[in-house]
Write a protein that holds these residues in place. Structure first.
Motif, PDB file in Angstrom:
ATOM      1  N   ARG A 113       1.256  -0.075  18.114  1.00 23.72           N
ATOM      2  CA  ARG A 113       2.802  -0.532  18.370  1.00 23.72           C
ATOM      3  C   ARG A 113       3.397  -0.721  17.088  1.00 23.72           C
ATOM      4  O   ARG A 113       4.347  -0.301  16.902  1.00 23.72           O
ATOM      5  N   ILE A 114       2.821  -1.062  16.226  1.00 23.44           N
ATOM      6  CA  ILE A 114       3.401  -1.375  14.844  1.00 23.44           C
ATOM      7  C   ILE A 114       2.375  -0.854  13.654  1.00 23.44           C
ATOM      8  O   ILE A 114       1.035  -1.140  13.744  1.00 23.44           O
ATOM      9  N   TYR A 115       2.882   0.073  12.824  1.00 27.13           N
ATOM     10  CA  TYR A 115       1.984   0.644  11.534  1.00 27.13           C
ATOM     11  C   TYR A 115       2.984  -0.014  10.512  1.00 27.13           C
ATOM     12  O   TYR A 115       4.132  -0.015  10.323  1.00 27.13           O
ATOM     13  N   GLY A 116       2.019  -0.218   9.675  1.00 29.38           N
ATOM     14  CA  GLY A 116       2.711  -0.888   8.387  1.00 29.38           C
ATOM     15  C   GLY A 116       2.883   0.142   7.114  1.00 29.38           C
ATOM     16  O   GLY A 116       1.890   1.087   7.070  1.00 29.38           O
ATOM     17  N   MET A 117       3.825   0.039   6.439  1.00 24.31           N
ATOM     18  CA  MET A 117       4.263   0.909   5.357  1.00 24.31           C
ATOM     19  C   MET A 117       4.211   0.182   4.216  1.00 24.31           C
ATOM     20  O   MET A 117       5.057  -0.652   3.968  1.00 24.31           O
ATOM     21  N   GLY A 118       3.181   0.469   3.337  1.00 24.87           N
ATOM     22  CA  GLY A 118       2.884  -0.492   2.077  1.00 24.87           C
ATOM     23  C   GLY A 118       4.100  -0.318   1.005  1.00 24.87           C
ATOM     24  O   GLY A 118       4.790   0.429   1.064  1.00 24.87           O
ATOM     25  N   MET A 119       3.874  -1.129  -0.134  1.00 21.49           N
ATOM     26  CA  MET A 119       4.526  -1.130  -1.210  1.00 21.49           C
ATOM     27  C   MET A 119       3.614  -0.740  -2.371  1.00 21.49           C
ATOM     28  O   MET A 119       2.292  -1.277  -2.447  1.00 21.49           O
ATOM     29  N   VAL A 120       4.129  -0.416  -3.428  1.00 21.90           N
ATOM     30  CA  VAL A 120       3.291  -0.194  -4.730  1.00 21.90           C
ATOM     31  C   VAL A 120       4.231  -0.613  -5.613  1.00 21.90           C
ATOM     32  O   VAL A 120       5.455  -0.570  -5.884  1.00 21.90           O
ATOM     33  N   PRO A 121       3.219  -1.212  -6.901  1.00 18.71           N
ATOM     34  CA  PRO A 121       3.860  -1.857  -7.901  1.00 18.71           C
ATOM     35  C   PRO A 121       4.607  -1.038  -8.957  1.00 18.71           C
ATOM     36  O   PRO A 121       4.144  -0.719 -10.170  1.00 18.71           O
ATOM     37  N   LEU A 122       5.621  -0.311  -8.508  1.00 18.65           N
ATOM     38  CA  LEU A 122       6.129   0.418  -9.652  1.00 18.65           C
ATOM     39  C   LEU A 122       7.297  -0.393 -10.333  1.00 18.65           C
ATOM     40  O   LEU A 122       7.944  -1.656  -9.880  1.00 18.65           O
ATOM     41  N   PRO A 123       7.385  -0.261 -11.549  1.00 16.11           N
ATOM     42  CA  PRO A 123       7.246   0.915 -12.404  1.00 16.11           C
ATOM     43  C   PRO A 123       5.930   1.155 -13.036  1.00 16.11           C
ATOM     44  O   PRO A 123       5.493   1.867 -13.987  1.00 16.11           O
ATOM     45  N   TYR A 124       4.902   0.359 -12.535  1.00 13.74           N
ATOM     46  CA  TYR A 124       3.596   0.429 -13.368  1.00 13.74           C
ATOM     47  C   TYR A 124       2.481   1.316 -12.860  1.00 13.74           C
ATOM     48  O   TYR A 124       2.059   1.200 -11.821  1.00 13.74           O
ATOM     49  N   SER A 125       2.755   2.504 -13.326  1.00 16.05           N
ATOM     50  CA  SER A 125       1.876   3.762 -12.535  1.00 16.05           C
ATOM     51  C   SER A 125       0.714   3.569 -12.321  1.00 16.05           C
ATOM     52  O   SER A 125      -0.073   4.009 -11.457  1.00 16.05           O
ATOM     53  N   ARG A 126      -0.307   3.152 -13.300  1.00 16.24           N
ATOM     54  CA  ARG A 126      -1.673   2.809 -12.990  1.00 16.24           C
ATOM     55  C   ARG A 126      -2.043   2.035 -11.674  1.00 16.24           C
ATOM     56  O   ARG A 126      -2.741   2.124 -11.006  1.00 16.24           O
ATOM     57  N   ALA A 127      -1.095   0.905 -11.881  1.00 18.64           N
ATOM     58  CA  ALA A 127      -1.367  -0.150 -10.848  1.00 18.64           C
ATOM     59  C   ALA A 127      -0.858   0.333  -9.620  1.00 18.64           C
ATOM     60  O   ALA A 127      -1.386   0.034  -8.676  1.00 18.64           O
ATOM     61  N   ALA A 128       0.084   1.172  -9.548  1.00 23.45           N
ATOM     62  CA  ALA A 128       0.744   1.707  -8.411  1.00 23.45           C
ATOM     63  C   ALA A 128      -0.224   2.598  -7.758  1.00 23.45           C
ATOM     64  O   ALA A 128      -0.380   2.788  -6.479  1.00 23.45           O
ATOM     65  N   ALA A 129      -0.826   3.411  -8.503  1.00 22.15           N
ATOM     66  CA  ALA A 129      -1.811   4.514  -7.937  1.00 22.15           C
ATOM     67  C   ALA A 129      -3.081   3.438  -7.434  1.00 22.15           C
ATOM     68  O   ALA A 129      -3.659   4.025  -6.405  1.00 22.15           O
ATOM     69  N   ASP A 130      -3.330   2.630  -8.178  1.00 23.04           N
ATOM     70  CA  ASP A 130      -4.596   1.675  -7.620  1.00 23.04           C
ATOM     71  C   ASP A 130      -4.419   0.916  -6.415  1.00 23.04           C
ATOM     72  O   ASP A 130      -5.180   1.061  -5.098  1.00 23.04           O
ATOM     73  N   GLU A 131      -2.985   0.570  -6.243  1.00 24.27           N
ATOM     74  CA  GLU A 131      -2.625  -0.170  -4.819  1.00 24.27           C
ATOM     75  C   GLU A 131      -2.338   1.028  -3.773  1.00 24.27           C
ATOM     76  O   GLU A 131      -2.583   0.834  -2.671  1.00 24.27           O
TER      77      GLU A 131
END
Length: 155
Positions: A113-131
């Motif tokens: 019924r509900i699907y989550g759309m996540g967030m990534v820690p931009l502008p930190y590209s390495r951390a964003a890729a990890d998340e």
């Protein structure tokens, strides 16, 4: 297989992120919740604040209301103005991880019924890729929401 009507543009909050802030867990990152005359306010360490709307975490009410117009399923993402990209990396990572943990819990509780759309820690590209990797492989989120402008730069 029955056809479903899916609202892919539905904004809310990760209740887990809000609850963590209510318990004071965000304070070591400079994120706090306070009450003012208008209601509960989420404060970032840079002074930016977001007035929270209680209805944005009332998922049964959202589903019920949408069902009246034939919508079966929602893709839930954070309101775009509630972001942490202007904060230090550790703050942004912490907030995105709590939000994503919460969206994964919502997705599990409201399976199908509900699907989550996540967030990534931009502008930190390495951390964003990890998340992004964690959100997909560990949490089972099926999408990520990113802003179209980060630090004044358009994608």
């Amino acid at each position: 297989m029955t056809a479903r009507t899916i609202d892919i543009h539905n904004h809310g909050y990760s209740k887990k992120l809000i609850d963590c802030c209510r318990r004071g867990e965000g304070e070591r990152y400079g994120i706090r919740l306070v009450n003012d005359s208008k209601g509960e306010v989420l404060l970032r360490p840079d002074g930016v604040s977001f007035l929270l709307q209680q209805k944005r975490t009332d998922y049964p009410a959202q589903l019920s209301q949408l069902a009246t117009v034939g919508i079966d399923t929602i893709i839930l993402s954070t309101l775009p103005y509630v972001n942490f990209g202007a904060c230090e990396e550790k703050t942004t990572v912490w907030a995105c991880q709590r939000a994503n943990d919460g969206f994964a819990e919502i997705q599990e509780e409201y399976r199908g019924r509900i699907y989550g759309m996540g967030m990534v820690p931009l502008p930190y590209s390495r951390a964003a890729a990890d998340e992004l990797t964690r959100a997909k492989h560990e949490l089972g989120l099926r999408g990520i929401q990113i802003l179209s402008s980060i630090e004044g730069r358009n994608l």
